[in-house]
Design a protein around this motif. Sequence first.
Motif, PDB file in Angstrom:
ATOM      1  N   SER A  94      -5.911 -10.240 -23.812  1.00 18.15           N
ATOM      2  CA  SER A  94      -4.784 -11.170 -23.685  1.00 18.15           C
ATOM      3  C   SER A  94      -3.509 -10.424 -23.315  1.00 18.15           C
ATOM      4  CB  SER A  94      -4.583 -11.938 -24.996  1.00 18.15           C
ATOM      5  OG  SER A  94      -5.725 -12.710 -25.310  1.00 18.15           O
ATOM      6  N   LEU A  95      -3.303  -9.259 -23.909  1.00 17.47           N
ATOM      7  CA  LEU A  95      -2.109  -8.476 -23.589  1.00 17.47           C
ATOM      8  C   LEU A  95      -2.123  -8.028 -22.137  1.00 17.47           C
ATOM      9  CD1 LEU A  95       0.463  -7.016 -24.446  1.00 17.47           C
ATOM     10  CD2 LEU A  95      -0.948  -5.098 -25.223  1.00 17.47           C
ATOM     11  N   VAL A  96      -3.286  -7.571 -21.667  1.00 16.84           N
ATOM     12  CA  VAL A  96      -3.383  -7.156 -20.257  1.00 16.84           C
ATOM     13  C   VAL A  96      -3.127  -8.342 -19.336  1.00 16.84           C
ATOM     14  CG1 VAL A  96      -4.943  -6.232 -18.508  1.00 16.84           C
ATOM     15  CG2 VAL A  96      -4.940  -5.256 -20.805  1.00 16.84           C
ATOM     16  N   GLU A  97      -3.667  -9.528 -19.705  1.00 19.02           N
ATOM     17  CA  GLU A  97      -3.421 -10.729 -18.901  1.00 19.02           C
ATOM     18  C   GLU A  97      -1.935 -11.061 -18.869  1.00 19.02           C
ATOM     19  OE1 GLU A  97      -7.461 -13.448 -19.143  1.00 19.02           O
ATOM     20  OE2 GLU A  97      -5.963 -13.635 -20.725  1.00 19.02           O
ATOM     21  N   THR A  98      -1.276 -10.939 -20.020  1.00 23.57           N
ATOM     22  CA  THR A  98       0.164 -11.229 -20.083  1.00 23.57           C
ATOM     23  C   THR A  98       0.951 -10.275 -19.195  1.00 23.57           C
ATOM     24  OG1 THR A  98      -0.083 -12.048 -22.347  1.00 23.57           O
ATOM     25  CG2 THR A  98       2.132 -11.463 -21.627  1.00 23.57           C
ATOM     26  N   LEU A  99       0.610  -8.997 -19.260  1.00 17.99           N
ATOM     27  CA  LEU A  99       1.312  -8.015 -18.432  1.00 17.99           C
ATOM     28  C   LEU A  99       1.077  -8.282 -16.952  1.00 17.99           C
ATOM     29  CD1 LEU A  99       0.620  -4.751 -20.477  1.00 17.99           C
ATOM     30  CD2 LEU A  99       2.745  -6.065 -20.367  1.00 17.99           C
ATOM     31  N   SER A 100      -0.172  -8.671 -16.626  1.00 15.91           N
ATOM     32  CA  SER A 100      -0.481  -8.990 -15.237  1.00 15.91           C
ATOM     33  C   SER A 100       0.313 -10.196 -14.763  1.00 15.91           C
ATOM     34  CB  SER A 100      -1.980  -9.242 -15.087  1.00 15.91           C
ATOM     35  OG  SER A 100      -2.310  -9.612 -13.767  1.00 15.91           O
ATOM     36  N   ALA A 101       0.414 -11.211 -15.649  1.00 12.16           N
ATOM     37  CA  ALA A 101       1.181 -12.403 -15.285  1.00 12.16           C
ATOM     38  C   ALA A 101       2.650 -12.080 -15.119  1.00 12.16           C
ATOM     39  CB  ALA A 101       0.993 -13.481 -16.353  1.00 12.16           C
ATOM     40  N   GLU A 102       3.181 -11.168 -15.953  1.00 13.90           N
ATOM     41  CA  GLU A 102       4.593 -10.785 -15.829  1.00 13.90           C
ATOM     42  C   GLU A 102       4.861 -10.120 -14.480  1.00 13.90           C
ATOM     43  OE1 GLU A 102       7.136 -11.334 -17.640  1.00 13.90           O
ATOM     44  OE2 GLU A 102       6.148 -12.324 -19.313  1.00 13.90           O
ATOM     45  N   VAL A 103       3.915  -9.286 -14.061  1.00 13.95           N
ATOM     46  CA  VAL A 103       4.079  -8.629 -12.760  1.00 13.95           C
ATOM     47  C   VAL A 103       4.111  -9.657 -11.635  1.00 13.95           C
ATOM     48  CG1 VAL A 103       3.001  -7.049 -11.114  1.00 13.95           C
ATOM     49  CG2 VAL A 103       3.065  -6.466 -13.538  1.00 13.95           C
ATOM     50  N   LYS A 104       3.168 -10.629 -11.692  1.00 14.17           N
ATOM     51  CA  LYS A 104       3.129 -11.666 -10.656  1.00 14.17           C
ATOM     52  C   LYS A 104       4.370 -12.537 -10.698  1.00 14.17           C
ATOM     53  CE  LYS A 104      -1.940 -11.904 -10.619  1.00 14.17           C
ATOM     54  NZ  LYS A 104      -3.124 -12.757 -10.883  1.00 14.17           N
ATOM     55  N   ARG A 105       4.871 -12.840 -11.934  1.00 13.16           N
ATOM     56  CA  ARG A 105       6.060 -13.670 -12.046  1.00 13.16           C
ATOM     57  C   ARG A 105       7.287 -12.956 -11.485  1.00 13.16           C
ATOM     58  NH1 ARG A 105       5.979 -14.482 -17.230  1.00 13.16           N
ATOM     59  NH2 ARG A 105       4.656 -16.327 -17.114  1.00 13.16           N
ATOM     60  N   SER A 106       7.341 -11.645 -11.705  1.00 14.41           N
ATOM     61  CA  SER A 106       8.464 -10.873 -11.170  1.00 14.41           C
ATOM     62  C   SER A 106       8.487 -10.931  -9.645  1.00 14.41           C
ATOM     63  CB  SER A 106       8.364  -9.426 -11.649  1.00 14.41           C
ATOM     64  OG  SER A 106       9.377  -8.641 -11.079  1.00 14.41           O
ATOM     65  N   GLN A 107       7.294 -10.830  -9.054  1.00  8.30           N
ATOM     66  CA  GLN A 107       7.214 -10.919  -7.603  1.00  8.30           C
ATOM     67  C   GLN A 107       7.595 -12.311  -7.117  1.00  8.30           C
ATOM     68  OE1 GLN A 107       3.159  -9.791  -6.934  1.00  8.30           O
ATOM     69  NE2 GLN A 107       3.528  -7.595  -7.247  1.00  8.30           N
ATOM     70  N   ALA A 108       7.152 -13.339  -7.859  1.00 10.25           N
ATOM     71  CA  ALA A 108       7.465 -14.714  -7.453  1.00 10.25           C
ATOM     72  C   ALA A 108       8.942 -15.012  -7.602  1.00 10.25           C
ATOM     73  CB  ALA A 108       6.649 -15.693  -8.292  1.00 10.25           C
ATOM     74  N   THR A 109       9.602 -14.387  -8.602  1.00  9.92           N
ATOM     75  CA  THR A 109      11.029 -14.644  -8.809  1.00  9.92           C
ATOM     76  C   THR A 109      11.846 -14.206  -7.601  1.00  9.92           C
ATOM     77  OG1 THR A 109      10.780 -14.378 -11.192  1.00  9.92           O
ATOM     78  CG2 THR A 109      12.990 -14.127 -10.294  1.00  9.92           C
ATOM     79  N   ALA A 110      11.513 -13.037  -7.091  1.00  5.90           N
ATOM     80  CA  ALA A 110      12.231 -12.546  -5.921  1.00  5.90           C
ATOM     81  C   ALA A 110      12.041 -13.480  -4.735  1.00  5.90           C
ATOM     82  CB  ALA A 110      11.765 -11.135  -5.569  1.00  5.90           C
ATOM     83  N   GLU A 111      10.795 -13.957  -4.554  1.00  4.82           N
ATOM     84  CA  GLU A 111      10.532 -14.874  -3.443  1.00  4.82           C
ATOM     85  C   GLU A 111      11.241 -16.208  -3.644  1.00  4.82           C
ATOM     86  OE1 GLU A 111       6.331 -15.194  -3.286  1.00  4.82           O
ATOM     87  OE2 GLU A 111       5.995 -13.088  -2.743  1.00  4.82           O
ATOM     88  N   LEU A 112      11.261 -16.706  -4.899  1.00  7.67           N
ATOM     89  CA  LEU A 112      11.913 -17.987  -5.177  1.00  7.67           C
ATOM     90  C   LEU A 112      13.421 -17.885  -4.962  1.00  7.67           C
ATOM     91  CD1 LEU A 112      11.761 -20.881  -6.236  1.00  7.67           C
ATOM     92  CD2 LEU A 112      11.947 -19.973  -8.571  1.00  7.67           C
ATOM     93  N   SER A 113      13.991 -16.791  -5.395  1.00  2.00           N
ATOM     94  CA  SER A 113      15.436 -16.613  -5.221  1.00  2.00           C
ATOM     95  C   SER A 113      15.802 -16.600  -3.745  1.00  2.00           C
ATOM     96  CB  SER A 113      15.880 -15.313  -5.902  1.00  2.00           C
ATOM     97  OG  SER A 113      17.262 -15.114  -5.715  1.00  2.00           O
ATOM     98  N   THR A 114      14.988 -15.925  -2.955  1.00  4.64           N
ATOM     99  CA  THR A 114      15.253 -15.882  -1.514  1.00  4.64           C
ATOM    100  C   THR A 114      15.122 -17.261  -0.891  1.00  4.64           C
ATOM    101  OG1 THR A 114      14.381 -13.620  -1.431  1.00  4.64           O
ATOM    102  CG2 THR A 114      14.531 -14.821   0.644  1.00  4.64           C
ATOM    103  N   ALA A 115      14.087 -18.012  -1.317  1.00  2.00           N
ATOM    104  CA  ALA A 115      13.876 -19.347  -0.743  1.00  2.00           C
ATOM    105  C   ALA A 115      14.992 -20.305  -1.134  1.00  2.00           C
ATOM    106  CB  ALA A 115      12.534 -19.892  -1.199  1.00  2.00           C
ATOM    107  N   LEU A 116      15.427 -20.254  -2.407  1.00  2.00           N
ATOM    108  CA  LEU A 116      16.451 -21.185  -2.864  1.00  2.00           C
ATOM    109  C   LEU A 116      17.824 -20.878  -2.258  1.00  2.00           C
ATOM    110  CD1 LEU A 116      15.516 -21.597  -6.638  1.00  2.00           C
ATOM    111  CD2 LEU A 116      15.183 -23.237  -4.781  1.00  2.00           C
TER     112      LEU A 116
END
Length: 625
Positions: free
Chosen positions: A249-271
């Motif tokens: 579960s911890l590894v999954e959480t860390l993996s999700a955090e990495v993906k969310r960080s990447q998505a945040t940058a893309e979302l900020s650029t799009a918005l």
Amino acid sequence: MTAFMHKLRRFWLEEEIPRWFGASVFVIYLAGLVGVATVSGQVVRDRLLRGASAAVEQAVISFAASFSSAGAADAGEARRLREFGTALGARELRILAGDGTVIASIDASETGKKAAPRWAGSLNPRRLEVIDVPQEGHREALIVYRAPLRGEAEGSESGFRAGCLEFVTPAERAGTAGVEEWAAPLSVVLAGCGALLLMYRRLRGQMRGASRIARQLTTHAGRIETSLNALRVADEADGVAREWNELVSLVETLSAEVKRSQATAELSTALSQVSGGPLRTALNSLPDGLLFIVEGGTIEYANAAARRLLNIPEDGERAALDALSPESGGRACLDVVLGARQAGGGFESRAQVVDVPEADTHFRVRVLPQRGGDRGGTCVVMISDVSQQVKADRAREEFVSQVTHELRTPLTNIRAYTETLASGMFEDPKIVTECYNVITKETRRLARLIDDMLNMSQMSVGSIQLSVDEVDLKALLSEAVQDVRGLAEEKQIDLRVSLPAKLEPIRADKDKLNVVLNNLLGNALKYTLSGGSVVVGAQITGEQVMITVKDNGIGIAPKDQGKVFEKFARADDPYVKEQTGTGVGLYTAREIVRRHGGDIELMSAKGEGSTFIVRLPHEPSRAAV
């Protein structure tokens, strides 16, 4: 065959504590149990035989003392001798004189002859002698008992010479030497094997989690990066397995955090590019409110729904959360977002349903933090209007409660009257008939409730089918009225049928139309006070069939008339709340009528009663034309 042997080998050897070890210990333990049982049985048997031998000795002494013949035994003494020998299973039994002459014997051919000496010992014993004769020279081992005859010890005045009673029987007593000596070692072996088996079970339990982790890693080694969830093990009760699942579960959480960080940058650029164009139009057309909040609590983007709800100005300047002053529901939604803000400027994840009683609305507010990267304090907020869902959930809960009550009441009555009949306490035919009537009535009530639920379920999934055939409308109405006649009589309600002299047959699904009539009549009787009246009528005019159910009951307020046909809905009236009901009767009736191509109309005034009008399409028969 090779595959089977491979699976069998894996089954026995794949775990850290192999299964063959446990099976071997179990077999040894089972063998020890059998050995202890065998030895215990032998010891008990030997003790019983020793007890039986003592009883035989006492019986021989007593019989010898009772034998009083001075010469050849008479017929009575000979018979007693045979009976005694038969009772104790004697192989040989004789009375000997001092010189070895047979006075009496169970073998009549020996009587009067001199017996050849075959065994050691005296023919004139002073007390009981027991002689063990080994099997050598005989078919079997024997035991010889010699008991003195009464009066021989000191000489008999009658002239009867000294002698003895000789009793010969098979030596069935098994020697106990060595048997009891095995009991203690076998018990020790059994206890040791039992302890070893318990240790094996405990070790297997402790190692089960590690074994499953190793198996999962071996099985899913090729796709760990794409599916971490496949590495979970099922046994949560095991400590090792539980810790392993937490690590996954911890590894999954860390993996999700990495993906969310990447998505945040893309979302900020799009918005940042949503100042116009099709993306802005698409986001503004969403019914849900959408906010993108950056570090410091500044709203970088809000779609049209969010602006309306939170009263965000349209001047294009970025607004701060603390500066907003929305009203009613918007204020409650904003409080959820502000409550999710942390001291360090970031946001915590939150999902909460907000109730707005004054507007009878409900919103679900979800705060989704965007962690990682250089946007640690940003979050996305989604606000959804879930009023209809909340109302449906509440109506469903009320429906389940009402159905439970509706089912329990008739079942309780049926059980009570059935037990009354079964007790045989009442022989009065009137009482018995009344019990059967109540059972019949409650059974019909249950059947109607179940029909309503089945029809509602079928209509919800669109699977209801009509079986259209020619229906005698007059007979159908009469049957429906008769079904509820008992309820009308209980409440002293005048239930009448007003029909024209002649009604031609119609085409409809008789069973489904009967459900409609039962629901309308049941509602009319339920909400009409004692002493009221309910009138059922019908007429056919051209291409339309019109069935009316009119009552002078409590009536329905105008504000409730629009929702009485909704699923699970009930009028907001104190008297209605006191009555049991599921809220699906009128819904079911209207849907069935609409499947026939018709509809139901309602005319009602509060306190003056209600009239339900069922309109169905009709094709006049040629005879009627």
